[in-house]
Design a protein around this motif. Structure first.
Motif, PDB file in Angstrom:
ATOM      1  N   ILE A   1       0.858  -1.182   0.000  1.00 56.30           N
ATOM      2  CA  ILE A   1       0.000   0.000   0.000  1.00 56.30           C
ATOM      3  C   ILE A   1       0.891   1.228   0.000  1.00 56.30           C
ATOM      4  O   ILE A   1       1.832   1.325   0.800  1.00 56.30           O
ATOM      5  CB  ILE A   1      -0.939   0.018   1.218  1.00 56.30           C
ATOM      6  CG1 ILE A   1      -1.933  -1.137   1.115  1.00 56.30           C
ATOM      7  CG2 ILE A   1      -1.677   1.344   1.306  1.00 56.30           C
ATOM      8  CD1 ILE A   1      -2.910  -1.189   2.254  1.00 56.30           C
ATOM      9  N   THR A   2       0.631   2.140  -0.920  1.00 56.52           N
ATOM     10  CA  THR A   2       1.435   3.359  -1.000  1.00 56.52           C
ATOM     11  C   THR A   2       0.534   4.559  -1.249  1.00 56.52           C
ATOM     12  O   THR A   2      -0.584   4.426  -1.766  1.00 56.52           O
ATOM     13  CB  THR A   2       2.463   3.273  -2.147  1.00 56.52           C
ATOM     14  OG1 THR A   2       1.767   3.041  -3.382  1.00 56.52           O
ATOM     15  CG2 THR A   2       3.474   2.167  -1.905  1.00 56.52           C
ATOM     16  N   PHE A   3       1.049   5.732  -0.883  1.00 58.16           N
ATOM     17  CA  PHE A   3       0.412   7.012  -1.184  1.00 58.16           C
ATOM     18  C   PHE A   3       1.441   7.840  -1.943  1.00 58.16           C
ATOM     19  O   PHE A   3       2.575   8.024  -1.474  1.00 58.16           O
ATOM     20  CB  PHE A   3      -0.003   7.729   0.105  1.00 58.16           C
ATOM     21  CG  PHE A   3      -1.035   6.985   0.896  1.00 58.16           C
ATOM     22  CD1 PHE A   3      -2.382   7.274   0.749  1.00 58.16           C
ATOM     23  CD2 PHE A   3      -0.670   5.985   1.792  1.00 58.16           C
ATOM     24  CE1 PHE A   3      -3.341   6.588   1.476  1.00 58.16           C
ATOM     25  CE2 PHE A   3      -1.615   5.289   2.522  1.00 58.16           C
ATOM     26  CZ  PHE A   3      -2.964   5.595   2.365  1.00 58.16           C
ATOM     27  N   ARG A   4       1.071   8.333  -3.108  1.00 60.69           N
ATOM     28  CA  ARG A   4       1.991   9.100  -3.946  1.00 60.69           C
ATOM     29  C   ARG A   4       1.414  10.492  -4.209  1.00 60.69           C
ATOM     30  O   ARG A   4       0.191  10.631  -4.383  1.00 60.69           O
ATOM     31  CB  ARG A   4       2.226   8.381  -5.280  1.00 60.69           C
ATOM     32  CG  ARG A   4       2.905   7.019  -5.151  1.00 60.69           C
ATOM     33  CD  ARG A   4       2.864   6.277  -6.484  1.00 60.69           C
ATOM     34  NE  ARG A   4       3.681   5.074  -6.483  1.00 60.69           N
ATOM     35  CZ  ARG A   4       3.283   3.898  -6.045  1.00 60.69           C
ATOM     36  NH1 ARG A   4       2.065   3.782  -5.541  1.00 60.69           N
ATOM     37  NH2 ARG A   4       4.090   2.861  -6.080  1.00 60.69           N
ATOM     38  N   ASP A   5       2.307  11.476  -4.285  1.00 56.39           N
ATOM     39  CA  ASP A   5       1.830  12.816  -4.608  1.00 56.39           C
ATOM     40  C   ASP A   5       1.622  12.927  -6.111  1.00 56.39           C
ATOM     41  O   ASP A   5       1.776  11.946  -6.851  1.00 56.39           O
ATOM     42  CB  ASP A   5       2.793  13.884  -4.077  1.00 56.39           C
ATOM     43  CG  ASP A   5       4.174  13.815  -4.736  1.00 56.39           C
ATOM     44  OD1 ASP A   5       4.307  13.170  -5.799  1.00 56.39           O
ATOM     45  OD2 ASP A   5       5.119  14.420  -4.187  1.00 56.39           O
ATOM     46  N   ASP A   6       1.272  14.131  -6.584  1.00 55.80           N
ATOM     47  CA  ASP A   6       0.946  14.288  -7.996  1.00 55.80           C
ATOM     48  C   ASP A   6       2.164  14.173  -8.908  1.00 55.80           C
ATOM     49  O   ASP A   6       2.031  14.198 -10.142  1.00 55.80           O
ATOM     50  CB  ASP A   6       0.224  15.610  -8.252  1.00 55.80           C
ATOM     51  CG  ASP A   6       1.014  16.805  -7.728  1.00 55.80           C
ATOM     52  OD1 ASP A   6       2.102  16.584  -7.151  1.00 55.80           O
ATOM     53  OD2 ASP A   6       0.536  17.942  -7.886  1.00 55.80           O
ATOM     54  N   ASN A   7       3.343  14.045  -8.343  1.00 54.29           N
ATOM     55  CA  ASN A   7       4.554  13.803  -9.132  1.00 54.29           C
ATOM     56  C   ASN A   7       5.010  12.349  -9.050  1.00 54.29           C
ATOM     57  O   ASN A   7       6.065  12.003  -9.574  1.00 54.29           O
ATOM     58  CB  ASN A   7       5.686  14.718  -8.653  1.00 54.29           C
ATOM     59  CG  ASN A   7       5.432  16.177  -9.001  1.00 54.29           C
ATOM     60  OD1 ASN A   7       5.019  16.483 -10.121  1.00 54.29           O
ATOM     61  ND2 ASN A   7       5.646  17.067  -8.037  1.00 54.29           N
ATOM     62  N   GLY A   8       4.203  11.521  -8.398  1.00 51.84           N
ATOM     63  CA  GLY A   8       4.549  10.112  -8.282  1.00 51.84           C
ATOM     64  C   GLY A   8       5.516   9.790  -7.176  1.00 51.84           C
ATOM     65  O   GLY A   8       5.989   8.651  -7.067  1.00 51.84           O
ATOM     66  N   ARG A   9       5.817  10.762  -6.317  1.00 52.26           N
ATOM     67  CA  ARG A   9       6.758  10.538  -5.229  1.00 52.26           C
ATOM     68  C   ARG A   9       6.033   9.988  -4.002  1.00 52.26           C
ATOM     69  O   ARG A   9       4.926  10.402  -3.687  1.00 52.26           O
ATOM     70  CB  ARG A   9       7.479  11.842  -4.884  1.00 52.26           C
ATOM     71  CG  ARG A   9       8.390  12.333  -6.003  1.00 52.26           C
ATOM     72  CD  ARG A   9       8.934  13.708  -5.710  1.00 52.26           C
ATOM     73  NE  ARG A   9       7.858  14.689  -5.559  1.00 52.26           N
ATOM     74  CZ  ARG A   9       8.052  16.011  -5.552  1.00 52.26           C
ATOM     75  NH1 ARG A   9       9.273  16.490  -5.671  1.00 52.26           N
ATOM     76  NH2 ARG A   9       7.040  16.838  -5.409  1.00 52.26           N
ATOM     77  N   LEU A  10       6.688   9.082  -3.327  1.00 53.90           N
ATOM     78  CA  LEU A  10       6.097   8.448  -2.148  1.00 53.90           C
ATOM     79  C   LEU A  10       5.979   9.437  -0.998  1.00 53.90           C
ATOM     80  O   LEU A  10       6.921  10.177  -0.708  1.00 53.90           O
ATOM     81  CB  LEU A  10       6.935   7.258  -1.708  1.00 53.90           C
ATOM     82  CG  LEU A  10       6.911   6.019  -2.618  1.00 53.90           C
ATOM     83  CD1 LEU A  10       7.940   5.023  -2.154  1.00 53.90           C
ATOM     84  CD2 LEU A  10       5.531   5.395  -2.653  1.00 53.90           C
ATOM     85  N   ILE A  11       4.812   9.430  -0.338  1.00 51.59           N
ATOM     86  CA  ILE A  11       4.630  10.250   0.846  1.00 51.59           C
ATOM     87  C   ILE A  11       4.242   9.411   2.063  1.00 51.59           C
ATOM     88  O   ILE A  11       4.487   9.812   3.190  1.00 51.59           O
ATOM     89  CB  ILE A  11       3.575  11.358   0.613  1.00 51.59           C
ATOM     90  CG1 ILE A  11       2.255  10.754   0.132  1.00 51.59           C
ATOM     91  CG2 ILE A  11       4.102  12.373  -0.395  1.00 51.59           C
ATOM     92  CD1 ILE A  11       1.150  11.784  -0.036  1.00 51.59           C
ATOM     93  N   GLU A  12       3.627   8.260   1.859  1.00 53.28           N
ATOM     94  CA  GLU A  12       3.343   7.300   2.923  1.00 53.28           C
ATOM     95  C   GLU A  12       3.369   5.909   2.322  1.00 53.28           C
ATOM     96  O   GLU A  12       3.127   5.731   1.125  1.00 53.28           O
ATOM     97  CB  GLU A  12       1.975   7.562   3.578  1.00 53.28           C
ATOM     98  CG  GLU A  12       1.884   8.859   4.357  1.00 53.28           C
ATOM     99  CD  GLU A  12       2.631   8.805   5.682  1.00 53.28           C
ATOM    100  OE1 GLU A  12       3.027   7.686   6.094  1.00 53.28           O
ATOM    101  OE2 GLU A  12       2.811   9.855   6.296  1.00 53.28           O
ATOM    102  N   TRP A  13       3.634   4.892   3.151  1.00 55.34           N
ATOM    103  CA  TRP A  13       3.715   3.531   2.633  1.00 55.34           C
ATOM    104  C   TRP A  13       3.538   2.523   3.753  1.00 55.34           C
ATOM    105  O   TRP A  13       3.695   2.838   4.930  1.00 55.34           O
ATOM    106  CB  TRP A  13       5.057   3.292   1.944  1.00 55.34           C
ATOM    107  CG  TRP A  13       6.232   3.721   2.760  1.00 55.34           C
ATOM    108  CD1 TRP A  13       6.898   3.028   3.709  1.00 55.34           C
ATOM    109  CD2 TRP A  13       6.864   5.004   2.703  1.00 55.34           C
ATOM    110  NE1 TRP A  13       7.899   3.759   4.249  1.00 55.34           N
ATOM    111  CE2 TRP A  13       7.917   4.991   3.634  1.00 55.34           C
ATOM    112  CE3 TRP A  13       6.644   6.155   1.939  1.00 55.34           C
ATOM    113  CZ2 TRP A  13       8.737   6.071   3.850  1.00 55.34           C
ATOM    114  CZ3 TRP A  13       7.470   7.235   2.133  1.00 55.34           C
ATOM    115  CH2 TRP A  13       8.510   7.203   3.076  1.00 55.34           C
TER     116      TRP A  13
END
Length: 303
Positions: A44-56
């Motif tokens: 499970i991951t959360f990515r910002d609008d640039n595809g960068r990981l912010i939570e995982w």
């Protein structure tokens, strides 16, 4: 890692249909459900609008990416995707962000930056975190299924090549299900029995019906004996084709076994050997004639 024990994801939908975080993200963990439990198979991951990981999820940090949290934050997650799959994953990611659609894709991950890869089914949707659009994605390890699919495709291609080689030599392939008596076979097999097209149904009984009556019992007994003893089946006999012509055939087969060692299929090849049998009969007749001629010559010398 997400830190909460609630049974629901930490998001709520606003009036526009977007999903917004209901509470601070750091207060949440993965829900303790079967689908999202802490295993290697799910990420499970959360990515910002640039595809960068912010939570995982922890497994993403420890297994998939192999980096500590401080190094993983802001990492471009596409770098962990196999180069041949990045474009399609990027396209799905942009569809989620720009169109608000839910998307699924199968792609290869390269765990820990190594050379080997794993197949994952990725499913994502758009969410809002602090008013910013992000992508919430769930990944399921499907490596075993993909490997099976690849092996099946290789087997299919190998069988296609084998069938082509057999067709050139006018040899038919057959595979008998010992449980149902149904037979899978090639077109050449049916043509040997006088059919121009592959018949919709074929069973062992259809095969027996084509054996000439005076050899039918013998053929059936030899087949049953082979199956009972799990011995290879190898037989030459005469058939009456669909058009009424009598021909010689050669059939040979072996077994496929399940994990318990029980035979469930028998497969082999079939060939029209009429030309060879006629040649053998002609040689036998010539040999008989030669022996008779020599005998008559000897009698003449003794007279």
């Amino acid at each position: 890692m997400l830190m909460h024990t609630d049974n629901h994801l930490p998001f709520k939908e606003d009036k526009s249909g977007n999903t917004e975080r209901a509470f601070p993200l750091t207060d949440y963990v993965i829900p303790p459900s079967n689908a999202l439990r802490e295993t290697r198979s799910n990420t499970i991951t959360f990515r910002d609008d640039n595809g960068r990981l912010i939570e995982w999820k922890q497994s993403v940090r420890d297994i998939v990416f192999g980096m500590p949290d401080d190094e993983r934050m802001g990492f471009d997650s596409l770098q962990a995707i196999h180069p041949e799959d990045r474009d399609v994953v990027r396209e799905k990611f942009l569809n989620i962000l720009n169109l608000g659609s839910e998307e699924s894709v199968e792609a290869r991950f390269i765990p820990d930056g190594g050379s080997c890869f794993e197949w994952h089914m990725l499913h994502g949707r758009r969410i809002m975190i602090d008013g910013n659009p992000c992508v919430f994605a769930i990944g399921i390890d499907i490596t075993e299924r993909k490997q099976l699919e690849i092996e099946k495709e290789k087997l299919k291609e190998s069988r296609a090549g084998l069938n082509a080689a057999l067709d050139i030599r006018q040899i038919g392939f057959w595979e008998l299900d010992l449980r149902s008596n149904k037979v899978h076979r090639t077109l050449t097999h049916d043509r040997i029995f006088g059919y121009k097209t592959l018949q919709p149904h074929w069973t062992y009984e259809n095969f027996l019906d084509h054996i000439i009556p005076e050899e039918r019992v013998m053929v059936d007994n030899l087949f049953c004996e082979a199956v009972t003893n799990l011995a290879d089946w190898n037989i030459e006999c005469r058939i009456r084709r669909h058009d009424g012509e009598v021909r010689w055939i050669w059939a040979v087969g072996g077994y496929q076994f399940d994990k318990e060692g029980r035979a469930h299929h028998m497969s082999g090849i079939l060939q029209d050997i009429t030309r060879r049998k006629l040649a053998e009969e002609e040689r036998e007749n010539l040999q008989i004639q030669l022996q008779h001629s020599q005998k008559m010559q000897l009698i003449g010398q003794l007279a």
